[in-house]
Write an enzyme that holds these catalytic residues in place. Sequence first.
Site, PDB file in Angstrom:
ATOM      1  N   ASP A 153      66.053 -13.125  24.060  1.00  0.00           N
ATOM      2  CA  ASP A 153      65.330 -12.476  23.136  1.00  0.00           C
ATOM      3  C   ASP A 153      64.334 -11.324  23.949  1.00  0.00           C
ATOM      4  OD1 ASP A 153      63.724 -12.947  19.964  1.00  0.00           O
ATOM      5  OD2 ASP A 153      62.826 -11.603  21.302  1.00  0.00           O
ATOM      6  N   GLU A 182      68.156  -9.971  19.798  1.00  0.00           N
ATOM      7  CA  GLU A 182      68.528 -11.224  20.034  1.00  0.00           C
ATOM      8  C   GLU A 182      69.674 -11.890  19.998  1.00  0.00           C
ATOM      9  OE1 GLU A 182      66.983 -14.282  17.501  1.00  0.00           O
ATOM     10  OE2 GLU A 182      66.164 -12.818  16.136  1.00  0.00           O
TER      11      GLU A 182
HETATM   12  P1  TTP Z   1      60.966 -10.083  17.692  1.00  0.00           P
HETATM   13  O1  TTP Z   1      62.141 -10.778  18.703  1.00  0.00           O
HETATM   14  O2  TTP Z   1      60.590 -10.930  16.563  1.00  0.00           O
HETATM   15  O3  TTP Z   1      59.660  -9.597  18.064  1.00  0.00           O
HETATM   16  P2  TTP Z   1      59.468  -8.607  19.499  1.00  0.00           P
HETATM   17  O4  TTP Z   1      60.591  -8.429  20.311  1.00  0.00           O
HETATM   18  O5  TTP Z   1      58.583  -7.422  19.216  1.00  0.00           O
HETATM   19  O6  TTP Z   1      58.535  -9.693  20.262  1.00  0.00           O
HETATM   20  P3  TTP Z   1      58.587 -11.097  21.068  1.00  0.00           P
HETATM   21  O7  TTP Z   1      60.062 -11.217  21.085  1.00  0.00           O
HETATM   22  O8  TTP Z   1      58.251 -10.646  22.605  1.00  0.00           O
HETATM   23  O9  TTP Z   1      57.783 -11.939  20.238  1.00  0.00           O
HETATM   24  O10 TTP Z   1      61.521  -9.039  16.825  1.00  0.00           O
HETATM   25  C1  TTP Z   1      62.164  -7.827  17.455  1.00  0.00           C
HETATM   26  C2  TTP Z   1      61.953  -6.332  16.672  1.00  0.00           C
HETATM   27  O11 TTP Z   1      62.498  -6.316  15.439  1.00  0.00           O
HETATM   28  C3  TTP Z   1      60.508  -6.107  17.201  1.00  0.00           C
HETATM   29  O12 TTP Z   1      60.606  -5.259  18.126  1.00  0.00           O
HETATM   30  C4  TTP Z   1      60.416  -5.311  15.835  1.00  0.00           C
HETATM   31  C5  TTP Z   1      61.302  -5.779  14.659  1.00  0.00           C
HETATM   32  N1  TTP Z   1      60.461  -6.394  13.997  1.00  0.00           N
HETATM   33  C6  TTP Z   1      60.175  -5.822  12.481  1.00  0.00           C
HETATM   34  O13 TTP Z   1      60.350  -4.528  12.358  1.00  0.00           O
HETATM   35  N2  TTP Z   1      59.389  -6.559  11.717  1.00  0.00           N
HETATM   36  C7  TTP Z   1      59.006  -7.871  11.791  1.00  0.00           C
HETATM   37  O14 TTP Z   1      58.399  -8.579  10.967  1.00  0.00           O
HETATM   38  C8  TTP Z   1      59.380  -8.544  12.956  1.00  0.00           C
HETATM   39  C9  TTP Z   1      59.262  -9.945  13.312  1.00  0.00           C
HETATM   40  C10 TTP Z   1      60.260  -7.799  14.080  1.00  0.00           C
HETATM   41 MG    MG Z   2      62.020 -10.070  20.801  1.00  0.00          MG
END
Ligand code: TTP
Ligand code: MG
Length: 367
Positions: free
Chosen positions: A8, A103
Amino acid sequence: MPRIAHLDMDAFYVSVELLRRPELRGKPVIVSGSSPRAVVTTATYEARAFGVHSAMPVSQARRLCPAAITVPPDFGAYRAASQRVWALVHEQIERVEQVGLDEGYLDLGDLVAPKAAMRRLVAEIRARTGLGASVGIGPNKLVAKIASDCEKPGGMVALTREQACERFASASPSLLPGIGPKTAERLASLGIATIAQLREYAAEGLAAVFGERQGRYLHHRGHFEDTGGVQTVRATKSQSSETTFDVDVGDRSELERTLERLSAGLCARLGARGLRGRTIGIKVRLDDWTTVTRARTLDDATCAEETVSAVARELLRAYAPPRPVRLLGVRVAGFVDPSPSGEARADGSGGTAHAGDDMQPQLRLAV
Ligand code: TTP
Ligand code: MG
């Protein structure tokens, strides 16, 4: 013996933004739209230190962290970065199930030193794209997923099922994917507030409350058991398009015009992918967050804009929203001839289909 990895990307959207705005490194930065109802898509870890997180209204994020710098989303850039990352993963791992832009699960097969291999992969991704990732390794997807999240950013955690049980014994069951806030609440009303308590609760007791199927599912989740393998081919099941209004809409003709616009975009996408579906549905979220879906299945599959739009309009008229509408969506499902020329490769050649990937950012943003 751990065999599945979950990879991820760390703070994905915002990390892509920092590549072209290096002066923002080390600062609290959020990526979000500019409408009055915009939510945070993601934030740098510096902003998260103030309590800012994904899906939080931007207004609230501003209150928590007034110094936060806001950057508008650029989905094209995220898609391009994602493709670079996953091409690198495919170079090293044969069986990959990409789940979203940022991911996916990797089948490590009988790799002798899985952790070392994953360290090399993450280093390679960092060297070639400038982006960081976290990896969890476990005997199944559930353990791998939880493990990838528990030491972010830059995490590299391998756990057996037993270690996962022990490490997360006192965590809320809602830590487990598949257990949402509603289920967590029902569990809490049974006195189950931790994963250990879920594990210790009699399976029959869970079945009595949640039904046979879900009861068994929850029992397995509590034990970090998961039988699903890495799926290299994901069939496209449905496609949808939805929008959240800046201001709630009560006017029927405006709602119908919006359905037409959504249907047009959706049908263009279906056509481009060679998809035709028999089931047409709408989704309506009212101003009090009541969410209603309605669908109709036709005799013949279609990707024709007039048909989808007309059925969607009829469904909306039949429902007749009793309150102003906050969100409106159209969906087509029941595909007859799934993606013959699309990305889903049925020959097991290791291709991943990114069904709906391109929709995901918008869908998530539309909260
Ligand atoms: P995530 O993998 O949940 O979050 P992240 O990569 O930003 O942070 P980390 O993994 O380090 O905790 O989500 C991946 C991408 O999806 C994120 O960069 C932006 C998008 N996203 C949204 O647009 N809305 C949301 O509610 C979430 C959770 C993610
Ligand atoms: Mg992420």
